[in-house]
Design a protein around this motif. Structure first.
Motif, short mmCIF file in Angstrom:
data_model
loop_
_atom_site.label_atom_id
_atom_site.label_comp_id
_atom_site.label_asym_id
_atom_site.label_seq_id
_atom_site.Cartn_x
_atom_site.Cartn_y
_atom_site.Cartn_z
N PRO A 365 55.13 44.14 44.10
CA PRO A 365 53.70 43.61 44.05
C PRO A 365 53.32 43.65 42.45
O PRO A 365 52.78 42.70 42.03
CB PRO A 365 52.88 44.69 44.41
N HIS A 398 43.93 41.96 43.65
CA HIS A 398 45.32 42.40 43.93
C HIS A 398 45.66 43.84 43.69
O HIS A 398 46.14 44.75 44.38
CB HIS A 398 46.45 41.50 43.37
N THR A 401 43.26 48.44 40.13
CA THR A 401 43.13 49.83 39.17
C THR A 401 44.02 49.64 37.95
O THR A 401 44.08 50.53 37.06
CB THR A 401 44.11 50.87 39.87
N LYS A 431 35.91 52.85 32.66
CA LYS A 431 35.60 53.96 33.71
C LYS A 431 36.98 54.22 34.32
O LYS A 431 36.85 55.41 34.98
CB LYS A 431 34.54 53.40 34.71
N LEU A 432 37.76 53.24 34.36
CA LEU A 432 39.00 53.58 35.20
C LEU A 432 39.66 54.63 34.41
O LEU A 432 40.34 55.39 35.06
CB LEU A 432 39.86 52.36 35.23
N LEU A 434 39.13 57.18 31.19
CA LEU A 434 38.23 57.61 30.22
C LEU A 434 38.90 58.11 28.98
O LEU A 434 38.43 58.00 27.89
CB LEU A 434 37.21 58.67 30.75
N GLN A 435 40.17 58.28 29.03
CA GLN A 435 40.82 58.81 27.94
C GLN A 435 41.56 57.70 27.18
O GLN A 435 42.26 57.98 26.05
CB GLN A 435 41.64 59.85 28.33
N ASN B 14 39.10 62.37 33.66
CA ASN B 14 39.36 61.10 33.01
C ASN B 14 39.93 59.86 33.75
O ASN B 14 39.54 58.85 33.46
CB ASN B 14 40.35 61.11 31.83
N ASN B 15 40.57 60.25 34.84
CA ASN B 15 40.94 59.15 35.79
C ASN B 15 40.08 59.15 36.93
O ASN B 15 40.82 58.42 37.98
CB ASN B 15 42.41 58.97 35.91
N GLY B 17 37.73 57.70 37.66
CA GLY B 17 37.22 56.38 38.18
C GLY B 17 38.15 55.62 38.91
O GLY B 17 37.97 54.66 39.84
N THR B 18 39.64 55.82 38.40
CA THR B 18 40.45 55.04 39.25
C THR B 18 40.56 55.62 40.84
O THR B 18 40.63 54.85 41.77
CB THR B 18 42.01 55.44 38.53
N LYS B 21 37.80 53.79 42.57
CA LYS B 21 38.12 52.57 42.61
C LYS B 21 39.34 52.23 43.89
O LYS B 21 38.94 51.61 44.82
CB LYS B 21 38.82 51.79 41.45
N ILE B 22 40.20 53.00 43.90
CA ILE B 22 40.98 53.12 45.12
C ILE B 22 40.40 53.29 46.30
O ILE B 22 40.79 52.58 47.38
CB ILE B 22 42.38 54.12 44.84
N VAL B 25 37.94 50.14 47.20
CA VAL B 25 38.58 48.88 47.76
C VAL B 25 39.36 49.11 49.09
O VAL B 25 39.72 48.02 49.68
CB VAL B 25 39.15 48.00 46.56
N TYR B 51 52.83 53.19 41.24
CA TYR B 51 53.84 52.25 41.42
C TYR B 51 54.25 51.75 40.09
O TYR B 51 53.02 51.01 39.56
CB TYR B 51 53.44 51.36 42.44
N LEU B 54 51.45 52.36 37.57
CA LEU B 54 50.13 51.62 38.01
C LEU B 54 49.68 52.51 39.18
O LEU B 54 50.15 52.64 40.16
CB LEU B 54 50.14 50.24 38.36
N PRO B 55 48.30 53.19 39.02
CA PRO B 55 47.78 54.00 40.17
C PRO B 55 47.56 53.06 41.27
O PRO B 55 46.66 52.12 41.17
CB PRO B 55 46.48 54.51 39.43
N LEU B 98 46.45 51.00 47.77
CA LEU B 98 45.93 49.66 47.77
C LEU B 98 46.77 48.62 48.57
O LEU B 98 47.99 48.79 48.72
CB LEU B 98 46.07 49.18 46.30
N ALA B 100 48.07 45.54 48.41
CA ALA B 100 48.98 45.04 48.09
C ALA B 100 50.23 45.69 47.77
O ALA B 100 51.40 45.36 47.81
CB ALA B 100 48.73 44.31 46.76
N TYR B 101 50.02 47.09 47.84
CA TYR B 101 51.03 48.11 47.68
C TYR B 101 51.53 49.08 48.89
O TYR B 101 52.06 50.16 48.66
CB TYR B 101 50.71 48.98 46.54
#
Lengths: 776, 174
Positions: A365, A398, A401, A431-432, A434-435, B14-15, B17-18, B21-22, B25, B51, B54-55, B98, B100-101
C-alpha cells in the motif's frame, strides 16, 4: 591593550593618568574615572585624560558623552599617540572600523613604542578590506615578531590578497625552510595546511606545472589526503595529462562514491563526451556495478542520454520505479532536474502513470501512496492544479496519517493562491505529529502568509526557549536570528498595513465630516502600528547581517593562529558576498519599498497646503486619548511583539516618527541599504529592481540606466525576449529624466544614448507602440 | 533489511493527533477530546501500529471489572463505572486499521499486543463490542478465537447515528 611605557611621566598628572589607565584596563571604571576627574579638575586640557574619560564613558554606557570627550581629546592632542590609541580603541568598540584603522595608524606614526598595534591595525584593515595597507602592517608586525609562524602566514595572506603570488609563495617557503627541522608532531597539521596553501597560490598564479611538482615533493608533509588527491587530479587535468587525471579521480571515487563532482570530472578526464554514446554508457554501467548503492552512476546517464533513445526510457523506468517501489519520498525531487527537457519529462510522466494504473495496486500500500505523491508533484510542476489536487486528495484518503501528503496538498493550495485554506491543511499536518519541527515551521510560515502573525508566533513558540514571564518566543526568535520568521513577519505586517491603509482611505473618502470618526481613528492607529512593526522587523534582519559581519572580526586573528589559511581565505571570500544570501535582498526590498512609499507620502502631503493642520491636531488629541484608554492593551501587545526585553521602541513608532522629521532624508537611508547590495549581490534580480527605484527617485539617472541593463542581463540572458516589465522601466526612466528640470543636459544625453543602444525599439513619441512590442 | 515492515510504538501526547485521525477515518463511532485525553491514565493499554514507518493502526483498551459493563456505547467509553471493583477483564475500546492497510497483519499485531499485556496483568478475559451488522469484523474476531457472549445488546449505538444500532459482545479467554 594600551601602552604602559609611554613618555617619561614627569608630571603628577601623567602619573595619575598612568594609574587611571591601569584601573581602566582592569575594568575598574569607577575608580579610573575618579582619578581622571582629579586630573581634569586641575588641567581641563589634559588630552590623554580626556580620551580616557571618553573610553570609560563608552564602556559604562554613556555613549553620547563618550563621543564628545573623544572629539575634545583629539582636538587637543592630535599628535599624541596615547590619545590616538584610545581613539582607536573607542572607534573599534563602536564598530567604526575606518576611523579605528585611521587612529591606530596615527598611534604608530606618532611614535608609539607598542609594536603589537601592528597586529590590531592589520586585523582592522583586513576587516575593511584595505588590502593595500594591510600588506605593510603585516610586514611590520612580522619584522617585530618573526618568531611565530602565524605572522609569516599572515604576511603571505596579505601578499596573496594583493595578488602578489610570488611574494606570498616565497614568504611561505622561507618559513618552511626555517622551521623544517624543528617541527613537532603538534605542528604537523599547520604545516600540512600551509604547504597546501602555498600550493594553491602557485596554481592560482598560473604555474600549474610547478604546483604539481611542488605538490609531489611535499607529499609527505600533507596530512589532508583528500585535498592532495583533488589538487593532483585538477592539476593533471589542466596540464592535459588526462589519463593520469582519470586514475586519480577513480581513486577519489573509491574514497567517496557519492560525490557527483568526481563522476563529472572523470567523465571529462576520459573525454567521454566525444566518444560514442554506447561507450559512455558502458563506463557508467561499470561504475554502477562497482558502487551499487551510489546514486550518480544511475542518474547521470539520464542527463546525457537523449530523450528519444530507447536506453533513456529503460534507464529512466528503472531509476524512477525502483525508488517508488522502495517508497523513497524524494523520488520526484531526485529526477526534477530532468524536467528541464520537456520530452524527458513526458516520458517519465508516462512511465509513472502507467505504473500507477497497472502495477502499483498489486504492490504494497505504501507504493501506491508514494506514487500518488509523485504524481501530485508532477502536476504541480506543470501547473495543472486540478490533477494535482485530485492525486493529493486520493493519496490523503488512502493514507490519512502521512504528514507529507498534507504538506504537499497545502503547497498546491498555496500555488493556487488559496492561502487561508493552505494554512488550514498545513495545520492539520502539524497536529498529526506535534514533535515534528519541520512541519511546525511550515505551519508557522503558512500562518504568516495568511497574515496571522500572532498565531504563527504562538505555533513556533513550541520550539523556542521561553524566558520567564514571556508570553511567546518572539524574543528568542530574534536572539537566535531566525531570519525567515522575522522576514515573513515583516512581510505579513506590510500586507496588514496596506490592507488597513486601503480601508482607511475608502473610509476617509466617504466621511466628509470635519472630525475623524471613531473607526477612522482606530484604523489610523492600526495603519501606523503595522507600518512601524514591518519596518522594525525588516530592520532586525539588516541588524542581524551586520552582526554576522562583525562577528567575523575575531576570525582574522583566530584563523591564522590556528594555522588554517585556506579556510580563512574561503571565509573572507564568503563574507564578501554576505549580502547575496537570498533572504537579505528580499528584506532590503521590503524595507526600501516602505521607505519610498513613506517618502512619496511625505512629499505629497507637503505639497498639499497646510490648511489641514487644525484637523490633524484634533486627530492627534483624539489618538492620544484613545491611546491612554488602550494602555493596557498596548502593554499586552508589546509583550507579544518585543524583540528584546524592555525594548526602547518595541513597536517602531519612535523610529517611524523620526522618519517623518524634516532632518531625515529617507532617500539617503534607502540608498545606504541598496548600495552594498549592488556590490555583493550583483546576480540577484531584486538588487537591481530595488536599486532602479531608489536611483530614479534620487535623480541618479545614469545609475538607473545601469540598473536596467543589469536587470536585462539577469532576466533575459539570451536576449530572446522582449520583457514588458523592462519596457515600463525604460519609459519611466525616460519620463523622469525629461521632466526633471535640474538634470544636466549632458546626463540626459547619456541616458538617451544608453536607452537607444539597449532598446533600439524605443521611440519617445510612440510609447504605447513600444510597450505593445514588449509583450513578454 | 532485517527489520519487519510492521512495528508497534507507544502513543504519546505528540502523536495523539495521529491516533485521532486513524479512529476518525476508520471507525463509524465518534470519540470526543476528553476521551482521547484519558489515553495516558494508568489503566489504559494503548499502542500505535506502523507499516513501513507510517502509522496505520491503533488500539486502546482498559482494565475493568466485567460486572460493570454498560448497556450503551457512551457509558462504556466513559471511565466512571470502571473504577469500582477489581479489574478482571480487558475491554477493547477501539481497534482500528486504515482501510488501505488491512489484511497485512496489522490488526493481528495490535491484538497480540493486547493479549500479551492482558496476560502480564494476570487477567484472563478480553471483551469488546462490535456493531451487529459488521459481519466482516465479527468474523475476524471469531477467527482469532473470540466467542459471542449472550444475546444482542439492543440500541447500544443509539446516539452514534448508526443504522440498526445494536451490538454484540465478543470475548476471548486467555
Amino acid at each position: 591593550m594600551v601602552v604602559r611605557h609611554g613618555p617619561i611621566l614627569a608630571r603628577k598628572e601623567d602619573a595619575n593618568f598612568n594609574e587611571a589607565l591601569k584601573l581602566y584596563e582592569s575594568k575598574q571604571y569607577k575608580k579610573a574615572l575618579k582619578l581622571v576627574d582629579q586630573t581634569l579638575k586641575k588641567n581641563s586640557n589634559h588630552a590623554e585624560s580626556l580620551a580616557l574619560k571618553g573610553c570609560i564613558f563608552h564602556f559604562t554606557g554613556n555613549k553620547q558623552e563618550a563621543e564628545e570627550y573623544i572629539h575634545k581629546a583629539l582636538n587637543k592632542g592630535e599628535k599624541n599617540y596615547l590619545v590616538n590609541h584610545l581613539a582607536g580603541v573607542y572607534y573599534r568598540a563602536l564598530e567604526n572600523y575606518q576611523d579605528a584603522a585611521k587612529w591606530f595608524k596615527a598611534t604608530l606614526d606618532n611614535g608609539s613604542p607598542n609594536k603589537h598595534l601592528w597586529r590590531d591595525l592589520s586585523n582592522i584593515q583586513v576587516h575593511v578590506r584595505d588590502y593595500k595597507n594591510l600588506k605593510d602592517s603585516k610586514q611590520a608586525y612580522l619584522e617585530f615578531q618573526p618568531g611565530y609562524r602565524a605572522n609569516w602566514t599572515g604576511t603571505a595572506v596579505a601578499l596573496h590578497l594583493n595578488k602578489n603570488y610570488s611574494g606570498a609563495v616565497s614568504t611561505l617557503s622561507k618559513i618552511e625552510d626555517i622551521i623544517k627541522d624543528h617541527l613537532q608532531e603538534g605542528d604537523r597539521y599547520e604545516q600540512s595546511e600551509c604547504v597546501l596553501y602555498k600550493n594553491s597560490i602557485i596554481a592560482e598564479g598560473g604555474d600549474v606545472e610547478k604546483a604539481l611538482e611542488v605538490l609531489e615533493k611535499d607529499d609527505s608533509e600533507i596530512r589532508d589526503r583528500l585535498a592532495f588527491l583533488e589538487y593532483k587530479a585538477k592539476y593533471l587535468y589542466i596540464l592535459d595529462r588526462k589519463k593520469e587525471a582519470s586514475l586519480v579521480y577513480r581513486e577519489l571515487l573509491k574514497r567517496n562514491p557519492d560525490n557527483v563532482n568526481y563522476y563529472l570530472a572523470l567523465d571529462d578526464a576520459l573525454d567521454l563526451k566525444t566518444k560514442p554514446l554506447e561507450t559512455r554508457l558502458r563506463v557508467y554501467e561499470k561504475l554502477q556495478a562497482f558502487y551499487p548503492l551510489s546514486d550518480p552512476p544511475k542518474f547521470l546517464p539520464l542527463c546525457f542520454l537523449p530523450a528519444n533513445s530507447p536506453q533513456f526510457h529503460d534507464k529512466a523506468k528503472e531509476y524512477v520505479l525502483s525508488q517508488l517501489k522502495r517508497g523513497v519520498p524524494s523520488t520526484f525531487v531526485n529526477i526534477k532536474h530532468l524536467y528541464k527537457d520537456a520530452a524527458k519529462r513526458d516520458i517519465i510522466a508516462k512511465i509513472v502513470l502507467d505504473f500507477h494504473d497497472n502495477q502499483a495496486p498489486s504492490l504494497a500500500p505504501t507504493v501506491v501512496v508514494w506514487t500518488k505523491f509523485f504524481l501530485t508533484q508532477h502536476y504541480l510542476y506543470l501547473g495543472d492544479f486540478e490533477k494535482a489536487n485530485k492525486f493529493a486528495d486520493e493519496a490523503i484518503s488512502h493514507s490519512p496519517t502521512l504528514v507529507e501528503l498534507y504538506m504537499l496538498k497545502a503547497r498546491v493550495l498555496k500555488h493556487e493562491h488559496k492561502i487561508a485554506e493552505a494554512s488550514q491543511v498545513m495545520e492539520e499536518a502539524r497536529k498529526l505529529d506535534l514533535q515534528d519541527r519541520f512541519v511546525n515551521s511550515k505551519s508557522t510560515k503558512y500562518l504568516l502568509r495568511a497574515d496571522q502573525v500572532d498565531e504563527a508566533i504562538d505555533k513556533i513558540s513550541l520550539f523556542t526557549k521561553l524566558d520567564e514571564n514571556a508570553v511567546n518566543g518572539c524574543k528568542d526568535l530574534h536572539l537566535m536570528q531566525v531570519n525567515w520568521v522575522i522576514l515573513e513577519s515583516a512581510e505579513a505586517y506590510t500586507r496588514l498595513y496596506h490592507a488597513y491603509a486601503k480601508e482607511l482611505a475608502s473610509l476617509e473618502s466617504t466621511n466628509k465630516e470635519e472630525e475623524e470618526s471613531e473607526a477612522e481613528v482606530e484604523l489610523h492607529e492600526k495603519v501606523e502600528l503595522y507600518r512601524g512593526l514591518a519596518i522594525k522587523r525588516y530592520q532586525a534582519i539588516v541588524n542581524i547581517f551586520k552582526s554576522w559581519y562583525n562577528d567575523l572580526f575575531d576570525f582574522h586573528s583566530y584563523c591564522l593562529r590556528r594555522g588554517t589559511p585556506r579556510d580563512y581565505l574561503q571565509s573572507l571570500k564568503w563574507s564578501d558576498h554576505l549580502g547575496a544570501t537570498p533572504i537579505y535582498p528580499r528584506a532590503i526590498e521590503g524595507l526600501v519599498s516602505l521607505y519610498l512609499e513613506l517618502n512619496e507620502q511625505i512629499s505629497t502631503s507637503a505639497e498639499a497646503n497646510l490648511g489641514d493642520s487644525s484637523k490633524t491636531k484634533k486627530n492627534n488629541k483624539k489618538q492620544k486619548k484613545a491611546r491612554a484608554q488602550n494602555l493596557k492593551k498596548r502593554e499586552e501587545l508589546i509583550a507579544k511583539v518585543e524583540s528584546v526585553k524592555n525594548e526602547s521602541d518595541p513597536l517602531g513608532t519612535e523610529f517611524l516618527k523620526s522618519l517623518y522629521s524634516k532632518e531625515c532624508n529617507i532617500l539617503d537611508l534607502a540608498f545606504a541599504l541598496v548600495k552594498p547590495l549592488t556590490e555583493e549581490a550583483q546576480d540577484n534580480v531584486i538588487t537591481w529592481r530595488v536599486a532602479y527605484e531608489v536611483y530614479l527617485k534620487q535623480g541618479k539617472y545614469i545609475l538607473a540606466l545601469q540598473a536596467i541593463k543589469n536587470l536585462e542581463r539577469i532576466l533575459n540572458p539570451h536576449k530572446t525576449k522582449k520583457l514588458r516589465s523592462m519596457a515600463e522601466r525604460v519609459v519611466r526612466l525616460n519620463k523622469a529624466c525629461r521632466e526633471d528640470q535640474t538634470t544636466n543636459a549632458a546626463i540626459i544625453k547619456v541616458v538617451e544614448k544608453g536607452i537607444s543602444t539597449t532598446y533600439p525599439d524605443f521611440n519617445e513619441s510612440d510609447v504605447p507602440g513600444f510597450l505593445k512590442l514588449y509583450s513578454h | 533489511m532485517g527489520r519487519s515492515v510492521i512495528s508497534l510504538d507507544d502513543l504519546t501526547r505528540n502523536n495523539l493527533g495521529t491516533f485521532k485521525k486513524i479512529n476518525e477515518v476508520s471507525l463509524p463511532t465518534r470519540y470526543d477530546d476528553e476521551w482521547y485525553e484519558k489515553s495516558f491514565e494508568k489503566n489504559y493499554i494503548t499502542k500505535l501500529a506502523f507499516y513501513a514507518e507510517l502509522p496505520v493502526g491503533a488500539v486502546r483498551a482498559k482494565a475493568f471489572n466485567c460486572n460493570q459493563i454498560g448497556a450503551s456505547y457512551e457509558s462504556n467509553q466513559s471511565s466512571k463505572s470502571v473504577q469500582e471493583g477489581v479489574p478482571n477483564s480487558i475491554y477493547v475500546e477501539s481497534l482500528a486499521v486504515l482501510e488501505a492497510y488491512r489484511g497485512v497483519g496489522i490488526g493481528n499485531a495490535l491484538l497480540n499486543f493486547v493479549i500479551e499485556d492482558t496476560k502480564k496483568r494476570f487477567i484472563h478475559e478480553i471483551v469488546l463490542h462490535v456493531h451487529v451488522d459488521n459481519t466482516e469484523v465479527i468474523e475476524w474476531y471469531k477467527r482469532k478465537g473470540f466467542e459471542q457472549k449472550s444475546e444482542i445488546v439492543k440500541n447500544y449505538y443509539e446516539k452514534q447515528n448508526i443504522a440498526n444500532p445494536h451490538a454484540i459482545i465478543l470475548s476471548l479467554r486467555v
